[in-house]
Design an enzyme around this catalytic site. Sequence first.
Site, mmCIF file in Angstrom:
data_model
loop_
_atom_site.group_PDB
_atom_site.id
_atom_site.type_symbol
_atom_site.label_atom_id
_atom_site.label_comp_id
_atom_site.label_asym_id
_atom_site.label_seq_id
_atom_site.Cartn_x
_atom_site.Cartn_y
_atom_site.Cartn_z
ATOM 1 N N ASP A 124 0.977 -1.137 0.077
ATOM 2 C CA ASP A 124 -0.144 -0.012 0.091
ATOM 3 C C ASP A 124 1.033 1.102 0.062
ATOM 4 O O ASP A 124 2.179 1.170 0.232
ATOM 5 C CB ASP A 124 -0.941 -0.160 1.479
ATOM 6 C CG ASP A 124 -1.683 1.345 1.499
ATOM 7 O OD1 ASP A 124 -2.159 1.753 0.664
ATOM 8 O OD2 ASP A 124 -1.632 1.821 2.484
ATOM 9 N N ASP B 76 -0.006 5.243 1.023
ATOM 10 C CA ASP B 76 -0.314 6.303 1.887
ATOM 11 C C ASP B 76 -0.019 5.570 3.493
ATOM 12 O O ASP B 76 -0.635 4.571 3.793
ATOM 13 C CB ASP B 76 -1.590 6.847 1.877
ATOM 14 C CG ASP B 76 -1.816 7.489 0.688
ATOM 15 O OD1 ASP B 76 -0.886 7.368 -0.355
ATOM 16 O OD2 ASP B 76 -2.875 8.106 0.431
ATOM 17 N N GLU C 126 -0.860 10.746 4.299
ATOM 18 C CA GLU C 126 -1.853 10.490 3.093
ATOM 19 C C GLU C 126 -1.997 11.576 2.255
ATOM 20 O O GLU C 126 -2.153 12.620 2.351
ATOM 21 C CB GLU C 126 -3.262 10.617 4.141
ATOM 22 C CG GLU C 126 -3.460 9.463 4.959
ATOM 23 C CD GLU C 126 -3.607 8.092 4.573
ATOM 24 O OE1 GLU C 126 -4.325 8.137 3.519
ATOM 25 O OE2 GLU C 126 -3.268 7.201 5.220
ATOM 26 N N ARG D 68 -14.130 12.763 -0.754
ATOM 27 C CA ARG D 68 -13.043 13.583 -0.342
ATOM 28 C C ARG D 68 -12.372 14.441 -1.639
ATOM 29 O O ARG D 68 -11.924 15.530 -1.601
ATOM 30 C CB ARG D 68 -12.002 12.847 0.217
ATOM 31 C CG ARG D 68 -12.181 12.183 1.713
ATOM 32 C CD ARG D 68 -11.296 11.356 2.177
ATOM 33 N NE ARG D 68 -11.448 10.044 1.578
ATOM 34 C CZ ARG D 68 -10.578 9.010 1.474
ATOM 35 N NH1 ARG D 68 -9.393 9.114 2.316
ATOM 36 N NH2 ARG D 68 -10.891 7.762 0.930
ATOM 37 N N SER E 185 -2.492 1.636 -4.870
ATOM 38 C CA SER E 185 -2.628 2.771 -3.799
ATOM 39 C C SER E 185 -4.253 3.399 -4.120
ATOM 40 O O SER E 185 -4.585 3.249 -5.148
ATOM 41 C CB SER E 185 -1.817 3.813 -3.948
ATOM 42 O OG SER E 185 -2.175 4.940 -3.292
ATOM 43 N N ASP F 131 -1.938 -0.943 5.713
ATOM 44 C CA ASP F 131 -2.234 -0.395 6.943
ATOM 45 C C ASP F 131 -3.616 -0.251 7.445
ATOM 46 O O ASP F 131 -4.040 0.087 8.651
ATOM 47 C CB ASP F 131 -1.596 0.847 7.377
ATOM 48 C CG ASP F 131 -2.303 2.165 6.420
ATOM 49 O OD1 ASP F 131 -2.425 1.697 5.123
ATOM 50 O OD2 ASP F 131 -2.516 3.285 6.973
ATOM 51 N N ASN G 276 -9.047 -1.087 3.858
ATOM 52 C CA ASN G 276 -9.118 -1.080 2.439
ATOM 53 C C ASN G 276 -7.878 -2.126 1.821
ATOM 54 O O ASN G 276 -8.031 -2.564 0.691
ATOM 55 C CB ASN G 276 -8.643 0.198 1.800
ATOM 56 C CG ASN G 276 -8.974 0.478 0.547
ATOM 57 O OD1 ASN G 276 -9.979 -0.212 0.027
ATOM 58 N ND2 ASN G 276 -8.172 0.996 -0.409
#
Length: 390
Positions: free
Chosen positions: A177, A179, A186, A222, A265, A333, A336
């Site tokens: 991943d 971010d 992020e 977002r 990502s 982390d 997702n």
Amino acid sequence: MTNAVITTTGPDKPGVSAAFFRVLGSYNVELVDVEQALFSGRISLSAYVDLNPNRLEDIEQGLRNTLSIYQQQISAELSDALPRSRSTHAVVVMGRPLTASHLSSVAQELANFNVNIDRIRGLSQEPVTALDLSVTVPGEEESLRKALAALSAQLGIDIAVESAGLSRRSRRLICFDCDSTLITGEVIEMLAAHAGKEAEVAAVTERAMRGELDFEHSLRERVATLAGLPASVIDETAASLTLTPGVRTTIRTLKNLGYRVAVVSGGFIQVLEGLAKELDLDYVRANTLEIEDGKLTGRVIGKVVDRQAKEDFLREFAADAGISMSRTIAVGDGANDIDMITAAGLGIAFNAKPALREVADAQVNHPYMDEILQILGIPSDDVVRAEDAE
């Protein structure tokens, strides 16, 4: 003929091993297994042998006489045990610091599951102290994994459990991943800061990472806050990315070992392209921000890289590399990353949210990516030597 274990210990000096085997050879001793270890200037050399039991005392005395000039201590005893255990698993224990009390607690937990520790070796001293325990697990491992995960949280150290043997050494694809894993922040929050919406976006990101919100819906919500920003903020954000400590060493080491390296990502491809080239990544997948007339529209183009897409991409990369999923590693982390982590042969939760830690095979709770090398059993000395040679 019968079996015996003969051991010499003492200061490490050139000639100790040669003299040890010269004496054994003079008594026609047959070697079955040998192990030699050096530690802090001292040698421990053990041989599991076939010999005439009536000569054991003579052999022991001969070794004492010959090795006395090397200040060696000799032991010799008959044995009908197997020369060494063929360990079933590796348990890597990592801490900063790692204390004797920590290791005592781990050893006791292993004993509670009737797990025997066959061997312990040091893997690194920096950035964390890491010890590699070769162990024999007599039954199923899932309960042991859960118990060690709970102990890891209780002690504030990292504990990873892997199957021993070829499976540990045969992995050849790692997928990160991005971010808060490959990089420290992020990306969408960095972009949102240009619109004065960082706090608002960060709150939504946190809920999505915990699995409380549908990722695609939260992403579109977002991204909408970015509408109207000049496209130049992409380059500004890309220039400000900070790699997680140890990323360069980890990726360079794994690529030298023949790994293919991927990043999947939920962020944005326009921000990651330069980083992907710099790190020589083999595969990169991310969302694409829509740009019209030099400004962000607040929308993404194409299919969103969500939880399912991350797993799909991992499978795509494995197929392209011609390897089975059991030979893959995934590192993430957040919620997702759950599907990708559970699909991989080895799933590593990196400073992760609880939802991901519960399903991962191993956890890293220190901010150092090179702990992954220790989980794979790669000593830091080997990494340093390879870096120096390169």
